[in-house]
Design a protein around this motif. Structure first.
Motif, PDB file in Angstrom:
ATOM      1  N   TRP A  21       1.004  -1.089  -0.371  1.00 14.23           N
ATOM      2  CA  TRP A  21      -0.120  -0.164  -0.212  1.00 14.23           C
ATOM      3  C   TRP A  21       0.971   1.439   0.279  1.00 14.23           C
ATOM      4  CZ3 TRP A  21      -4.894   0.540  -1.298  1.00 14.23           C
ATOM      5  CH2 TRP A  21      -6.077  -0.538  -1.290  1.00 14.23           C
ATOM      6  N   LYS A  22       1.919   1.130   0.934  1.00 11.25           N
ATOM      7  CA  LYS A  22       2.822   2.697   0.997  1.00 11.25           C
ATOM      8  C   LYS A  22       3.801   2.780  -0.340  1.00 11.25           C
ATOM      9  CE  LYS A  22       4.453   2.378   6.084  1.00 11.25           C
ATOM     10  NZ  LYS A  22       4.616   1.178   6.792  1.00 11.25           N
ATOM     11  N   ALA A  23       3.834   1.588  -1.045  1.00 10.34           N
ATOM     12  CA  ALA A  23       4.665   1.867  -2.094  1.00 10.34           C
ATOM     13  C   ALA A  23       3.716   2.100  -3.395  1.00 10.34           C
ATOM     14  CB  ALA A  23       5.623   0.500  -2.750  1.00 10.34           C
ATOM     15  N   ALA A  31       3.898  -2.477  -7.502  1.00  6.27           N
ATOM     16  CA  ALA A  31       2.924  -2.466  -6.378  1.00  6.27           C
ATOM     17  C   ALA A  31       1.127  -2.187  -6.355  1.00  6.27           C
ATOM     18  CB  ALA A  31       2.926  -1.592  -5.235  1.00  6.27           C
ATOM     19  N   MET A  32       0.999  -1.627  -7.530  1.00  3.50           N
ATOM     20  CA  MET A  32      -0.769  -1.174  -7.484  1.00  3.50           C
ATOM     21  C   MET A  32      -1.372  -2.797  -8.025  1.00  3.50           C
ATOM     22  SD  MET A  32      -0.601   2.788  -9.120  1.00  3.50           S
ATOM     23  CE  MET A  32       0.119   3.763  -8.404  1.00  3.50           C
ATOM     24  N   PHE A  33      -0.619  -3.128  -9.305  1.00  6.05           N
ATOM     25  CA  PHE A  33      -0.842  -4.654  -9.514  1.00  6.05           C
ATOM     26  C   PHE A  33      -0.881  -5.059  -8.800  1.00  6.05           C
ATOM     27  CE2 PHE A  33       0.788  -8.293 -12.106  1.00  6.05           C
ATOM     28  CZ  PHE A  33      -0.518  -8.914 -13.351  1.00  6.05           C
ATOM     29  N   TRP A  51      -7.426  -0.223  -9.850  1.00  2.00           N
ATOM     30  CA  TRP A  51      -6.006  -1.088  -8.898  1.00  2.00           C
ATOM     31  C   TRP A  51      -5.750  -1.500 -10.332  1.00  2.00           C
ATOM     32  CZ3 TRP A  51      -3.403   0.996  -5.290  1.00  2.00           C
ATOM     33  CH2 TRP A  51      -3.922   2.031  -4.818  1.00  2.00           C
ATOM     34  N   LEU A  52      -5.826  -2.192 -11.388  1.00  2.00           N
ATOM     35  CA  LEU A  52      -5.602  -2.294 -12.486  1.00  2.00           C
ATOM     36  C   LEU A  52      -5.355  -1.074 -13.408  1.00  2.00           C
ATOM     37  CD1 LEU A  52      -4.180  -5.105 -14.031  1.00  2.00           C
ATOM     38  CD2 LEU A  52      -6.447  -4.970 -15.290  1.00  2.00           C
ATOM     39  N   GLY A  53      -6.096  -1.035 -13.310  1.00  2.00           N
ATOM     40  CA  GLY A  53      -6.260   0.758 -14.454  1.00  2.00           C
ATOM     41  C   GLY A  53      -4.810   1.045 -14.051  1.00  2.00           C
TER      42      GLY A  53
END
Length: 206
Positions: A21-23, A31-33, A51-53
């Protein structure tokens, strides 16, 4: 991000999630992926898609590839191709394979065997077993290239070494019909069984 992965490898999901989450909050695309995949596993499609987008827009090749797939599934082929091209620039081999398939089938681009093979070779160069199996198919059928069973077997074996079910199925077919090798039903069956174990459903018909 790496700290988060280390926590996951140590079976410390709570700490790992916090670091991801921090990243992600700091703009880390991978990290989002990972967060997107976590929401997918948890069954939250809306958050997973969101989050994928974000991951794709921030430069994650894996996310770009999956976004491309979502467009392909609803026949938005031009949009799919755009995302696959972006993912391929980041080194995503699956995207390269899909671009090759789109040229082979004429989706969003004119059908072009030469371009299809170029993209498949690019994917093979970065280790895609699927690409190797598909290249073999061109040589096996003579689709756009001279039929060449030696080349077909060469690429099938390379793909099989990578665990590709299509390539294993191709080896089975070559032994079943004696294409460049001595016909041998027993060896063919062994390869069909290996192919099926790798999830290649066509092998179930053998």
């Amino acid at each position: 991000f790496q700290v988060g992965l280390a926590h996951f490898k140590a079976d410390n999901a709570k700490e790992g999630g916090e670091w991801l989450w921090k990243a992600a909050e700091n703009g880390h695309a991978e990290a989002m992926f990972r967060i997107s995949r976590m929401f997918t596993q948890a069954g939250d499609k809306d958050q997973a898609s969101a989050w994928l987008g974000r991951a794709a827009k921030n430069g994650s090749p894996d996310a770009m590839f999956l976004v491309g797939l979502t467009f392909l599934q609803v026949d938005e082929n031009s949009q799919a191709l755009d995302w696959f091209l972006k993912a391929s620039e980041g080194g995503n081999a699956d995207a390269m394979v899909m671009i090759g398939r789109m040229y082979q089938e004429g989706l969003a681009v004119p059908k072009d065997t030469s371009n299809a093979l170029q993209w498949l070779h690019r994917a093979a160069e970065v280790g895609s077993g699927e690409a190797m199996g598909r290249i073999a198919g061109f040589y096996m059928s003579g689709d756009g290239v001279p039929e060449n069973h030696d080349q077909a077997m060469y690429w099938c074996m390379k793909g099989a070494e990578k665990g590709d079910g299509r390539a294993m199925y191709g080896i089975g077919g070559m032994y079943e019909y004696g294409m460049g090798v001595s016909q041998n039903a027993g060896i063919a069956l062994e390869w069909y069984e290996k192919s099926l174990q790798r999830g290649f459903e066509q092998a179930a018909r053998k």
